[in-house]
Design an enzyme around this catalytic site. Structure first.
Site, PDB file in Angstrom:
ATOM      1  N   PHE A 149       0.841  -1.198   0.000  1.00 57.11           N
ATOM      2  CA  PHE A 149       0.000   0.000   0.000  1.00 57.11           C
ATOM      3  C   PHE A 149       0.875   1.247   0.000  1.00 57.11           C
ATOM      4  O   PHE A 149       2.057   1.213   0.358  1.00 57.11           O
ATOM      5  CB  PHE A 149      -0.946   0.005   1.214  1.00 57.11           C
ATOM      6  CG  PHE A 149      -0.241   0.093   2.546  1.00 57.11           C
ATOM      7  CD1 PHE A 149      -0.003   1.329   3.137  1.00 57.11           C
ATOM      8  CD2 PHE A 149       0.181  -1.052   3.205  1.00 57.11           C
ATOM      9  CE1 PHE A 149       0.653   1.412   4.360  1.00 57.11           C
ATOM     10  CE2 PHE A 149       0.821  -0.978   4.439  1.00 57.11           C
ATOM     11  CZ  PHE A 149       1.059   0.260   5.014  1.00 57.11           C
ATOM     12  N   CYS A 150       0.267   2.355  -0.420  1.00 57.88           N
ATOM     13  CA  CYS A 150       0.929   3.661  -0.410  1.00 57.88           C
ATOM     14  C   CYS A 150      -0.156   4.724  -0.279  1.00 57.88           C
ATOM     15  O   CYS A 150      -1.321   4.410  -0.063  1.00 57.88           O
ATOM     16  CB  CYS A 150       1.780   3.858  -1.654  1.00 57.88           C
ATOM     17  SG  CYS A 150       0.862   3.711  -3.214  1.00 57.88           S
ATOM     18  N   THR A 151       0.212   5.981  -0.412  1.00 53.31           N
ATOM     19  CA  THR A 151      -0.724   7.072  -0.122  1.00 53.31           C
ATOM     20  C   THR A 151      -1.945   7.041  -1.039  1.00 53.31           C
ATOM     21  O   THR A 151      -3.088   7.022  -0.579  1.00 53.31           O
ATOM     22  CB  THR A 151      -0.022   8.432  -0.240  1.00 53.31           C
ATOM     23  OG1 THR A 151       1.135   8.439   0.591  1.00 53.31           O
ATOM     24  CG2 THR A 151      -0.960   9.567   0.189  1.00 53.31           C
TER      25      THR A 151
END
Length: 305
Positions: A174-176
């Site tokens: 996951f990331c922003t």
């Protein structure tokens, strides 16, 4: 109330430089501010403005080659979160430094926010946060692994050094907003990892859609504008910005002896030369002069990548 739109789209631009002037002119005409990156692999950025201004810019971008299916995530801010408008040309819209990585070819399995908790709670799943260390420091998912990278370009080396830890594991990343995972999942697939998943819409979409009482997210999510961080429901978080190193701070960090507004914080006290610090102090003096004359400073420029 300003609308904030975070967007990215991977597509082929044969001449990204030709797209820049009309995009810049249209955004400026509508008072839209923020930062957009154009590269041969597509477009990435976050912009803010009135509802009409954001709609106009998004419509313009959707008319770019291959961008009809552009998706974006919206939040809102009471104050304009950007000081200026920047439309820049780059080699990559998110820098990984891996020429063979191509998210247009294939990516991992998208997981909707409402299904994310079940996935990352499974015992055979390793959850990896692909963001930078200073972002992870203020918030992440329960049980997530922090690679401790200072830039996304360090991720391939980290994986090479740590891949033995994930034998027979499914990988959830996951990331922003999702863009880094487009590249990181493509990279892992190219390394022979079979079961790779990523959070569709990123942390921002999860915080928008998943009720706090059901959430496995802890802390706040760093965002690259004057809000600094957001929490569940995309409400502004409590953090402020160190305008020297661009890392997030808690408000009480201003009481630490290392802190000097615009010059240094406890995280970067040993990172800059005396000459750079004096340049920061001069910048602060200019900001105070501008404000004393009744004008609003546009804000410190982001350090070059």
């Amino acid at each position: 109330m300003f609308t904030v739109a975070a967007l990215y789209h991977f597509t082929r631009f044969d001449d990204p430089a030709a797209l820049r002037p009309p995009l810049l002119a249209l955004a400026d005409e509508h008072g839209v501010k923020g930062s957009l990156l154009l590269a041969p692999e597509g477009i990435n950025g976050t912009i803010a403005g009135t509802r009409a201004g954001i709609d106009a810019v998004l419509a313009h971008i959707r008319a770019f080659p291959g961008c009809a299916a552009l998706e974006w995530k919206e939040s809102f801010a009471e104050d304009m979160p950007f000081g200026r408008l920047k439309v820049r040309l780059k080699r990559e819209i998110v820098t990984m430094g891996q020429p063979d990585v191509d998210p247009r070819a294939r990516v991992g399995h998208y997981v909707a926010p409402e299904d994310w908790n079940d996935l990352i709670s499974a015992p055979d799943v390793a959850v990896i946060d692909t963001r930078n260390d200073y972002e992870v420091a203020i918030g992440t998912f329960e049980g997530a692994i922090d690679p401790g990278t200072r830039s996304f370009g360090e991720f391939p080396q980290w994986w090479e050094e740590n891949k033995h830890r994930f034998h027979n594991k499914r990988i959830a990343m996951f990331c922003t907003g999702g863009i880094r995972c487009e590249k990181s999942t493509n990279y892992l697939l190219g390394q022979g990892v079979e079961d790779v998943f990523h959070l569709k819409g990123g942390i921002l979409k999860y915080l928008e859609e998943v009720p706090q009482e059901q959430s496995l997210w802890h802390g706040a999510c760093f965002v690259f504008d004057k809000r600094v961080s957001v929490e569940h429901g995309l409400k502004p978080g409590p953090h402020i910005m160190c305008h020297a190193c661009r890392r997030p701070l808690w408000p009480e960090d201003r009481d630490r002896p290392e802190y000097e507004a615009g010059v240094q914080c406890h995280q970067c006290v040993d990172e800059f030369s005396p000459e750079r610090r004096e340049a920061f102090r001069e910048r602060q003096r200019q900001i105070h002069l501008i404000r004393a004359r009744g004008y609003e400073h546009l804000g410190p420029r982001k350090q070059a990548d």
